[in-house]
Scaffold this active site. Sequence first.
Site, PDB file in Angstrom:
ATOM      1  N   ASP A 166       0.858  -1.192   0.000  1.00 24.47           N
ATOM      2  CA  ASP A 166       0.000   0.000   0.000  1.00 24.47           C
ATOM      3  C   ASP A 166       0.890   1.237   0.000  1.00 24.47           C
ATOM      4  O   ASP A 166       1.977   1.236   0.593  1.00 24.47           O
ATOM      5  CB  ASP A 166      -0.906   0.014   1.229  1.00 24.47           C
ATOM      6  N   ASP A 180      -7.016  -1.571  -4.554  1.00 19.98           N
ATOM      7  CA  ASP A 180      -8.120  -1.238  -3.648  1.00 19.98           C
ATOM      8  C   ASP A 180      -9.060  -0.226  -4.292  1.00 19.98           C
ATOM      9  O   ASP A 180     -10.283  -0.338  -4.183  1.00 19.98           O
ATOM     10  CB  ASP A 180      -7.571  -0.671  -2.332  1.00 19.98           C
TER      11      ASP A 180
END
Length: 207
Positions: A166, A180
């Site tokens: 991330d 995401d």
Amino acid sequence: MAEAERIIGTPDTPDDGGEKAAAADAPGVSGASGADERGAVAERPRGKRRIAVLFAVAAFAYALDLISKMFVVARLEHHAPIKLVGDWLELNALRNPGAAFGFGQAFTIIFTVIAAAVIVVIIRLARKLYSLPWAIALGLLLGGALGNLTDRIFRSPGLFEGEVVDFIAPKGFAVFNLADSAIVCGGILIVLLSFRGLDPDGTVHKD
């Protein structure tokens, strides 16, 4: 004489049974009334399958996610965050063992199985896919799921337990990645299409 006038002056007219039969035989009449009585629920517009669109969107989303993660791992990991918009948005490389946005970090294997199941369901659904908006939505879901599943399989600490990369860090919000984002956008689009009554096979519900 009176009987002759009665015969001549009275035209032959179909009885009620004949009128009903004629009405029943009239093209489109019985079908329309039958549809009204049943309350037609949906209509199917003409079109072609949108499998190519689904896989094209999925491939684009997956490639974009994969390239971005390769760049982040090579250039940003173990370095100070890069500020994009002051303190409101920055790039900060993190490893996430949980689901999207850092939730459920103790259930890595479960989320891996769920992602694989989602991919299988989408591929099976592609055979009946005629709606372009649904193809885009499912393509985003498929590309995002493949992106994070790739991390689960190939990244440390091990097979099916890999941590997802991330790096997008808005202020006061969880850190996430492009996979995401694709999953969330695809999910929102599916909700909107469902509210409008549009099904993946192109059927539009009137009610």
